[in-house]
Enzyme design. Structure first.
Site, PDB file in Angstrom:
ATOM      1  N   ALA A 117       0.824  -1.214   0.000  1.00  0.00           N
ATOM      2  CA  ALA A 117       0.000   0.000   0.000  1.00  0.00           C
ATOM      3  C   ALA A 117       0.854   1.257   0.000  1.00  0.00           C
ATOM      4  O   ALA A 117       1.452   1.631   1.017  1.00  0.00           O
ATOM      5  CB  ALA A 117      -0.934  -0.010   1.211  1.00  0.00           C
ATOM      6  N   SER A 166       0.667   9.491  -9.285  1.00  0.00           N
ATOM      7  CA  SER A 166       2.053   9.344  -9.722  1.00  0.00           C
ATOM      8  C   SER A 166       3.033  10.087  -8.813  1.00  0.00           C
ATOM      9  O   SER A 166       4.223   9.771  -8.792  1.00  0.00           O
ATOM     10  CB  SER A 166       2.195   9.853 -11.163  1.00  0.00           C
ATOM     11  OG  SER A 166       1.431   9.069 -12.049  1.00  0.00           O
ATOM     12  N   ARG A 177       9.456  14.862   4.355  1.00  0.00           N
ATOM     13  CA  ARG A 177       9.539  13.919   5.469  1.00  0.00           C
ATOM     14  C   ARG A 177       9.986  12.524   5.018  1.00  0.00           C
ATOM     15  O   ARG A 177       9.733  12.108   3.895  1.00  0.00           O
ATOM     16  CB  ARG A 177       8.181  13.820   6.179  1.00  0.00           C
ATOM     17  CG  ARG A 177       7.815  15.087   6.919  1.00  0.00           C
ATOM     18  CD  ARG A 177       6.424  15.010   7.545  1.00  0.00           C
ATOM     19  NE  ARG A 177       6.062  16.288   8.150  1.00  0.00           N
ATOM     20  CZ  ARG A 177       4.869  16.566   8.663  1.00  0.00           C
ATOM     21  NH1 ARG A 177       3.914  15.643   8.635  1.00  0.00           N
ATOM     22  NH2 ARG A 177       4.632  17.748   9.194  1.00  0.00           N
ATOM     23  N   GLU A 196       7.981  -4.128 -10.996  1.00  0.00           N
ATOM     24  CA  GLU A 196       6.623  -4.131 -11.532  1.00  0.00           C
ATOM     25  C   GLU A 196       6.608  -3.874 -13.032  1.00  0.00           C
ATOM     26  O   GLU A 196       5.888  -4.528 -13.790  1.00  0.00           O
ATOM     27  CB  GLU A 196       5.796  -3.033 -10.844  1.00  0.00           C
ATOM     28  CG  GLU A 196       5.028  -3.480  -9.627  1.00  0.00           C
ATOM     29  CD  GLU A 196       3.986  -2.441  -9.245  1.00  0.00           C
ATOM     30  OE1 GLU A 196       2.802  -2.792  -9.164  1.00  0.00           O
ATOM     31  OE2 GLU A 196       4.367  -1.268  -9.042  1.00  0.00           O
ATOM     32  N   ARG A 197       7.406  -2.913 -13.463  1.00  0.00           N
ATOM     33  CA  ARG A 197       7.337  -2.465 -14.856  1.00  0.00           C
ATOM     34  C   ARG A 197       7.928  -3.469 -15.829  1.00  0.00           C
ATOM     35  O   ARG A 197       7.402  -3.635 -16.934  1.00  0.00           O
ATOM     36  CB  ARG A 197       8.017  -1.084 -14.972  1.00  0.00           C
ATOM     37  CG  ARG A 197       7.177  -0.012 -14.312  1.00  0.00           C
ATOM     38  CD  ARG A 197       7.893   1.309 -14.098  1.00  0.00           C
ATOM     39  NE  ARG A 197       7.070   2.173 -13.263  1.00  0.00           N
ATOM     40  CZ  ARG A 197       7.447   3.350 -12.797  1.00  0.00           C
ATOM     41  NH1 ARG A 197       8.645   3.823 -13.085  1.00  0.00           N
ATOM     42  NH2 ARG A 197       6.629   4.061 -12.032  1.00  0.00           N
ATOM     43  N   GLN A 222     -12.308  -5.192 -32.923  1.00  0.00           N
ATOM     44  CA  GLN A 222     -12.755  -4.715 -34.232  1.00  0.00           C
ATOM     45  C   GLN A 222     -12.848  -5.865 -35.233  1.00  0.00           C
ATOM     46  O   GLN A 222     -13.796  -5.943 -36.029  1.00  0.00           O
ATOM     47  CB  GLN A 222     -11.789  -3.641 -34.748  1.00  0.00           C
ATOM     48  CG  GLN A 222     -12.315  -2.853 -35.931  1.00  0.00           C
ATOM     49  CD  GLN A 222     -13.468  -1.921 -35.568  1.00  0.00           C
ATOM     50  OE1 GLN A 222     -13.636  -1.562 -34.403  1.00  0.00           O
ATOM     51  NE2 GLN A 222     -14.272  -1.547 -36.543  1.00  0.00           N
ATOM     52  N   GLY A 252     -15.892  -7.763 -34.852  1.00  0.00           N
ATOM     53  CA  GLY A 252     -17.110  -7.013 -35.143  1.00  0.00           C
ATOM     54  C   GLY A 252     -18.062  -6.997 -33.955  1.00  0.00           C
ATOM     55  O   GLY A 252     -17.640  -6.826 -32.812  1.00  0.00           O
ATOM     56  N   GLY A 253     -19.342  -7.180 -34.223  1.00  0.00           N
ATOM     57  CA  GLY A 253     -20.338  -7.180 -33.146  1.00  0.00           C
ATOM     58  C   GLY A 253     -20.060  -8.248 -32.111  1.00  0.00           C
ATOM     59  O   GLY A 253     -20.288  -8.040 -30.907  1.00  0.00           O
TER      60      GLY A 253
END
Length: 404
Positions: free
Chosen positions: A137, A145, A195, A263-264, A358, A361-362
């Site tokens: 965390a 950022s 700090r 991570e990257r 794409q 399509g649908g």
């Protein structure tokens, strides 16, 4: 390295078999958020013996440190296996990888790197075997950022203890985590942006700690993400990682930046998994979907989409191959290099996934065909581990110097 070895391909096929049997049948439940991913991860650990290997590795590490003051986890030669696993899982459920990676790659690794012998013995065994779920965390509602400068979560000294107050958000595994790494600024009366940042380990159920419910998100639905609230949480010095405010074990800013690099570089493997799955689905669809009496793969515009997907697949795969060779040589990419990998691979995966929608399509807009999920997941890679805009800054600083 220019291709996967025969052994690595066997590992890949074994992981694909597990994915087909244990993950794909549960995708709807994972995507709806009704099924947290943790039991599936534990089953994977048991199926491949990862839990037993982790238990043995941690035991050797801890006994070695007790005896000689040295030791470390041995990852040599396993880089390819880990990246293959990450890639294969990302192609079907990116959220599972996120939950696993934050618990093992960030939470456990931070304790391994920064913790005392007693702290490693206390928290590493459960995290390494995934008996315990970890969270890392640092992000806050007003920081994003600007992780350090905008950080408002703080601790103040109170005798031999600390008192923690504040809030974290967008925390992977936050709603369910058993062990939580929390970064907070030491309230010493100086300007808040200057700090020192300290690192603490919290356990689920501590008085004053509230773990919020999972957010509803655009993508990575199989990874629970939430808020953490701290209201006068009392922390003994044994929960301060390194048990020191000064020297190597004090200010955590350098260690956090190292975590960002890890991570990257992982994003490249995640992107490769999404690209591979889109590529597979689109090639199959182009061969079988018919319009005007012929397969759509015969149309040049469809061929163009497939060709660009193949170019992206080759580029990102080569990036992963280069990463494996770098790690095998005992080196780590710089933060700028990691940012470049993250920037390019996340954009490539997002473009491929949107083109997959794409091409379908649908049907591509329907959840049933899965490219819709892959598009949502791919987009998260452009934000995850630091937005792509901040990656540009880190790359430029690496090229031009820190004053840019």
């Amino acid at each position: 390295m220019i291709e996967w070895s025969e052994t690595e391909l066997l590992i890949r096929d074994a992981i694909r078999e597990f994915v087909d049997k244990e993950i794909r049948p549960h995708l709807d439940a994972l995507e709806s958020g009704t099924l947290p991913p943790y039991d599936i991860i534990r089953k994977m650990f048991a199926s491949f013996g990862i839990d037993a290997l982790a238990r043995e590795s941690v035991s050797k590490l801890l006994s070695g440190e007790r005896g000689s003051g040295g030791g470390g986890l041995a990852f040599g030669g396993q880089e390819a296996m880990a990246l293959i696993a990450v890639s294969e899982l990302a192609g079907v459920s990116l959220g599972i990888v996120a939950s696993l990676g934050v618990s093992i790659g960030l939470t456990a690794q931070t304790i391994l790197t920064k913790g005392t012998q007693a702290q490693k013995e206390r928290w590493l065994p459960g995290l390494a075997t995934f008996e315990k779920v970890g969270a890392w965390a640092i992000t806050e509602p007003d920081s994003g950022s600007d992780a350090f400068g905008g950080m408002k979560t703080s601790v103040r000294r109170d005798g031999d203890e600390y008192v923690l107050n504040g809030q974290k958000t967008f925390i992977t595994n936050g709603p369910y985590a058993d062990t939580i790494i929390v970064y907070a600024k030491l309230d010493d009366g100086s300007d808040i942006r200057d700090r020192k940042v300290l690192t603490f380990v919290l356990d689920k159920g501590m008085p004053g700690l509230t773990q919020g419910k999972p957010f509803k998100k655009m993508g990575m639905m199989s990874s629970p993400t939430g808020e953490l609230f701290f209201s006068d949480v009392r922390l003994g010095r044994d929960r301060l990682l390194g048990e020191s405010e000064t020297g190597r074990d004090g200010d955590s800013k350098a260690e956090v930046k190292s975590g960002f690099a890890v991570e990257r570089i992982g994003v490249a493997a995640l992107a490769l998994g999404i690209i591979n799955e889109c590529h597979r689905l689109c090639v199959d669809y182009a061969k079988n979907r018919k319009l005007w009496g012929q397969e759509i793969g015969r149309f040049q515009l469809i061929q163009l989409k497939l060709a660009k997907m193949e170019v992206a697949r080759i580029n990102v795969q080569n990036m992963v191959f280069q990463l494996i060779e770098t790690l095998r040589a005992g080196k780590m990419p710089t933060l700028a290099e990691a940012s470049a990998m993250k920037l390019y691979s996340s954009e490539a995966a997002t473009e491929v996934a949107m083109e997959a929608v794409q091409l379908f399509g649908g049907n591509g807009y329907m959840a049933e065909y899965r490219v819709e999920q892959l598009a949502r997941d791919a987009k998260s890679l452009m934000i995850y581990a630091g937005s792509n805009e901040i990656q540009v800054t880190h790359i430029a600083k690496g090229l031009l110097g820190p004053r840019v």
